[in-house]
Write a protein that holds these residues in place. Structure first.
Motif, short mmCIF file in Angstrom:
data_model
loop_
_atom_site.label_atom_id
_atom_site.label_comp_id
_atom_site.label_asym_id
_atom_site.label_seq_id
_atom_site.Cartn_x
_atom_site.Cartn_y
_atom_site.Cartn_z
N ARG A 1 -1.41 -1.38 -5.20
CA ARG A 1 -1.68 -0.39 -4.15
C ARG A 1 -3.18 -0.20 -3.91
NH1 ARG A 1 -2.05 5.31 -3.12
NH2 ARG A 1 -1.10 5.73 -1.07
N LEU B 1 -5.01 -1.13 -0.38
CA LEU B 1 -5.76 -0.11 0.34
C LEU B 1 -7.22 -0.52 0.54
CD1 LEU B 1 -4.36 3.19 -1.24
CD2 LEU B 1 -3.94 2.31 1.06
N ALA C 1 0.80 -1.21 0.00
CA ALA C 1 0.00 0.00 0.00
C ALA C 1 0.84 1.27 0.00
CB ALA C 1 -0.93 0.01 1.21
#
Length: 271
Positions: A116, A120, A104
């Protein structure tokens, strides 16, 4: 002297006219929302019961005294289960949260457009659902017991630890990373010798703090069948055994105090 007229000094105002109107509009909107919310609550509240609440509460407290201390011996196993749920759940959540945090963080993720956002999303989803709800769902999947509680605590811990950890990764000193990279180190070596030493205090502190929180959350998971001291608590409340409830509350309080002391000592020793 020049013949140009002297301009009057501007009058200081806290807000412009437009800003003042917007402020009053916001206050009016907040007042309307409060009035609508109060009406909704009032329409769905039986005020006769609310007026009788102090007397009913005092009656319940009087029934909880004196505590049935002989019941304390039956709480040792549920307390041990509660500690196991919190400890194993925190450990499992940390094992999952650490690689998610690296995925992340902007400066360590292998893909800002795929990995990412995915990492997240998992972190946000974990933080959005309370551990009690996780336990309620898992009891229907894996059955009642300690295992459901451990997984519920782990799923809740992933988001908490992952968020604080990936923010710490993004704030590391880039100079150390560049220095290790200049020696020809591989990406794995850079993470091991330049990134991990910088985030280790955050990792340890966050994990211990989360374990302290999980002790408290584990005490209520048994209400939905996920093991721990919540099971005898729910049974005692259902059977109106209020003296036993007092003993359970005392046991939970002592457990939380002990966990707070251990958490403090560990943070002082390791950070």
């Amino acid at each position: 002297m020049s013949g140009r007229p002297v301009e009057p000094a501007p009058i200081w105002q806290r807000r412009t006219a437009a800003a003042q109107r917007w402020s009053w509009l916001c206050w009016a909107g907040a007042a309307l929302i409060f009035a609508a919310s109060w009406k909704l609550v009032s329409d769905n509240t039986i005020w006769a019961f609310a007026a009788d609440a102090p007397a009913a509460g005092w009656d319940m407290v009087s029934r909880m005294w004196p505590p049935r201390w002989s019941y304390l011996g039956q709480l040792l196993r549920p307390l041990w289960d509660t500690l196991n749920i919190a400890t194993l759940g925190t450990a499992l959540g940390t094992l999952i949260a650490v690689p998610l945090a690296f995925l992340a963080a902007r400066n360590t993720t292998p893909s800002r457009w795929l990995m990412r956002p995915l990492a997240l999303t998992i972190i946000v989803a974990s933080r959005s659902i309370n551990s009690l709800i996780w336990a309620l769902l898992l009891v229907t999947v894996v059955g009642p017991g300690v295992l459901a509680g451990i997984i519920a605590i782990a799923l809740r811990s992933i988001g908490f630890i992952g968020k604080l950890l990936y923010e710490s990764i993004e704030e590391i000193d880039v100079g150390q990373v560049q220095a290790i990279s200049a020696t020809g180190a591989s990406r794995c070596q850079v993470l091991s010798y330049a990134v991990m030493p910088q985030i280790m205090p955050t990792l340890v502190g966050t994990t211990v703090y989360r374990w302290d929180i999980n002790i408290r959350e584990s005490t209520v998971l048994g209400i939905v069948g996920a093991g721990g001291i919540g099971l005898p608590l729910a049974a005692s409340v259902d059977t109106l055994a209020w003296p036993q409830v007092t003993v359970i509350f005392a046991a939970i309080l002592l457990t939380v105090f002990a966990a707070e002391w251990v958490s403090l000592r560990v943070r002082q020793a390791l950070i």
